[in-house]
Motif scaffolding. Structure first.
Motif, mmCIF file in Angstrom:
data_model
loop_
_atom_site.group_PDB
_atom_site.id
_atom_site.type_symbol
_atom_site.label_atom_id
_atom_site.label_comp_id
_atom_site.label_asym_id
_atom_site.label_seq_id
_atom_site.Cartn_x
_atom_site.Cartn_y
_atom_site.Cartn_z
ATOM 1 N N CYS A 1 45.439 -7.098 -14.952
ATOM 2 C CA CYS A 1 44.506 -6.246 -14.664
ATOM 3 C C CYS A 1 43.471 -6.596 -15.736
ATOM 4 N N TRP A 2 43.632 -7.067 -16.417
ATOM 5 C CA TRP A 2 42.675 -7.679 -17.361
ATOM 6 C C TRP A 2 42.233 -9.173 -16.624
ATOM 7 N N TRP A 3 43.041 -9.645 -16.150
ATOM 8 C CA TRP A 3 42.212 -11.192 -15.134
ATOM 9 C C TRP A 3 41.095 -9.781 -14.107
ATOM 10 N N TYR A 4 41.754 -9.610 -13.182
ATOM 11 C CA TYR A 4 41.014 -9.301 -12.238
ATOM 12 C C TYR A 4 39.809 -8.869 -12.175
ATOM 13 N N GLU A 5 39.491 -7.755 -13.392
ATOM 14 C CA GLU A 5 38.315 -7.355 -14.155
ATOM 15 C C GLU A 5 37.507 -8.618 -14.921
ATOM 16 N N LEU A 6 37.774 -9.743 -15.805
ATOM 17 C CA LEU A 6 37.113 -11.123 -15.770
ATOM 18 C C LEU A 6 36.842 -11.528 -14.517
ATOM 19 N N VAL A 7 37.515 -12.051 -14.064
ATOM 20 C CA VAL A 7 36.630 -12.489 -12.478
ATOM 21 C C VAL A 7 35.674 -11.769 -11.934
ATOM 22 N N ARG A 8 36.386 -10.674 -11.578
ATOM 23 C CA ARG A 8 34.955 -9.386 -11.241
ATOM 24 C C ARG A 8 33.576 -9.315 -11.726
ATOM 25 N N ARG A 9 33.817 -10.155 -13.333
ATOM 26 C CA ARG A 9 32.600 -9.659 -13.978
ATOM 27 C C ARG A 9 31.825 -11.453 -13.758
ATOM 28 N N GLY A 10 32.703 -12.465 -13.613
ATOM 29 C CA GLY A 10 31.675 -13.661 -13.688
ATOM 30 C C GLY A 10 32.569 -14.422 -15.470
ATOM 31 N N ASP A 11 32.052 -15.071 -14.947
ATOM 32 C CA ASP A 11 32.475 -16.635 -15.843
ATOM 33 C C ASP A 11 32.089 -16.610 -17.779
ATOM 34 N N GLN A 12 31.018 -15.654 -17.865
ATOM 35 C CA GLN A 12 30.456 -15.393 -19.554
ATOM 36 C C GLN A 12 31.224 -14.119 -19.813
ATOM 37 N N PHE A 13 32.560 -13.761 -19.501
ATOM 38 C CA PHE A 13 33.259 -12.932 -19.914
ATOM 39 C C PHE A 13 34.478 -13.753 -20.354
ATOM 40 N N CYS A 14 34.475 -13.409 -21.709
ATOM 41 C CA CYS A 14 36.283 -13.914 -21.923
ATOM 42 C C CYS A 14 36.859 -12.860 -22.959
#
Ligand SMILES: [Zn+2]
Length: 432
Positions: free
Chosen positions: A81-94
């Protein structure tokens, strides 16, 4: 802006999904920096390592730079679920590395200056409640000293053949069918491609010619096949793209090798003739009639101006090609058949090319459609009935031609539904 995609072949994922696979191990990737693409190429499960080739074998990435190492883990669905949010928001988030590590079944090594890829498997993501959300079973992460970000993944599906069309297209009846294609030049090559696309199970290709440089301007085959027999090259060309269709090549000339071709007809449902020249068309008409099989004949007339598709059926009241042409002469139209003796351009010095490749491909596609519709109609699919037994299509406006060939505008199509009966003295339709 693009982001890296990680291709995940199913035969590799299967190893990680096994119930006794454990919870972590090593993996390796092939990498193409030009494509910003990575391929899972090796997985280690327990003490056993598996190479993971990507189908087809000729895929460029199978030869990609190797030696990029990573790790795989089995993880709770929450992490995906985290991964989904990260990929949706773009590269700059980690996410912070220590928060990520808390949810792994084992430790992470130091990512060094460059970082590495972690592949995670969340068993259960494919089942409720996650089956209606885009939470995937497999996800990938770039682990760096600064944190962990999501990497896009593409999972090879279990099914990518014509089986996917089963709800909307009669794949079973076509998968059972065998179509013989005589002549695999520019029209025939396009027809073969289309027949495979329709899901015809078996194609017998009959043509003695090699692909030469002058063919390339119009043929579906690419230049790397120059010098190869067209029937063999088409089989190779389509094997990756249409693996559901079995292609059987025969380097026969339908006129010179008529006896061999006749022997193939008992296992053939319908013959499609895309060879130009009067003799091959007459031989196909004769052999198919005598074998009790339908035939479809495709050609272009008038220097590429008119595409013509004729369907011949071995019915008592349907005449063969000769009888159909004779009826045109008798009613004062004319016989277009001698037009074909000139060919529509062989590319030899004395005979310039006339038709353009994309027009020939239209005729080939339509001929494949007529052939497929005939197979389906015979199998009882009445939604595939055609309006007639002959189709003439204006590839360029042709005015003043007689009968069905008077097609005033480019794109005009005319179906002819009446069929001349067999003549008593016909060598094809008469009693053998
Ligand atoms: Zn006849």
């Amino acid at each position: 802006m693009t982001s890296t995609v990680l291709l995940l072949p199913r035969n590799g994922l299967r190893r990680l999904m096994a119930l006794n696979a454990g919870t972590s191990g090593a993996i390796k990737f092939k990498h193409s920096s030009a494509d910003d693409l990575m391929l899972l190429s090796y997985v280690k499960v327990g003490e056993v390592g598996y190479q993971v080739p990507l189908a087809p074998k000729t895929h460029r990435l199978n030869q990609g730079d190797t030696g990029v190492n990573g790790l795989w883990f089995q993880v709770p669905v929450e992490l995906h679920c985290w991964w989904y949010e990260l990929v949706r928001r773009g590269d700059q988030f980690c996410v912070p590395r220590d928060e990520f590590v808390k949810r792994l079944p084992g430790p992470l090594t130091d990512p060094g200056a460059l970082g590495y890829i972690v592949l995670t498997y969340a068993r259960g993501a494919a089942f409720p409640p996650y089956d209606v959300t885009p939470i995937p079973e497999f996800a990938a992460w770039l682990v760096t000293r600064d944190g962990v970000s999501g990497v896009s993944v593409a999972v090879e599906p279990a099914e990518f053949g014509t089986g996917q069309l089963a709800a909307r297209w009669p794949i079973d009846d076509l998968a059972k069918a065998t179509v013989m294609v005589v002549g695999v030049g520019s029209i025939g090559g396009a027809a073969v491609t289309a027949l495979a696309g329709y899901g015809v199970g078996r194609l017998l290709l009959v043509d003695p010619d090699r692909l030469m440089w002058h063919n390339l301007v119009r043929h579906v085959l690419p230049g790397r096949h120059v010098g190869h027999f067209k029937v063999d090259a088409l089989r190779e060309h389509l094997s990756d793209q249409r693996s559901d269709t079995r292609i059987v090549p025969y380097r026969f000339d339908v006129v010179d090798d008529a006896h061999e071709v006749r022997g193939l007809l008992s296992a053939t449902d319908i013959v499609l003739c895309c060879a130009d020249g009067v003799a091959p068309r007459r031989v196909v008409s004769h052999l198919a009639r005598r074998a009790g099989k339908p035939a479809v004949l495709a050609c272009v007339l008038d220097d590429g101006g008119i595409g013509e598709i004729i369907r011949l059926r071995p019915y008592p009241d349907h005449g063969c090609l000769l009888c159909r042409r004779q009826a045109l002469i008798d009613d004062g139209t004319f016989d277009p058949e001698p037009e074909l003796e000139a060919g529509y351009g062989t590319g030899t010095l004395h005979q310039p090319m006339t038709a353009v490749g994309s027009d020939l491909a239209i005729v080939g596609d339509l001929a494949a459609k007529v052939t497929t519709a005939t197979v389906l109609e015979t199998a009882g699919h009445y939604t595939h009935r055609l309006p007639g037994e002959q189709l003439n299509l204006a590839l360029q406006a042709r005015r003043g031609w007689p009968g069905p060939y008077d097609l005033g505008y480019t794109g005009n199509a005319r179906w002819v539904s009446t069929v001349a009966p067999p003549r008593d003295d016909c060598p094809t339709c008469g009693k053998p």
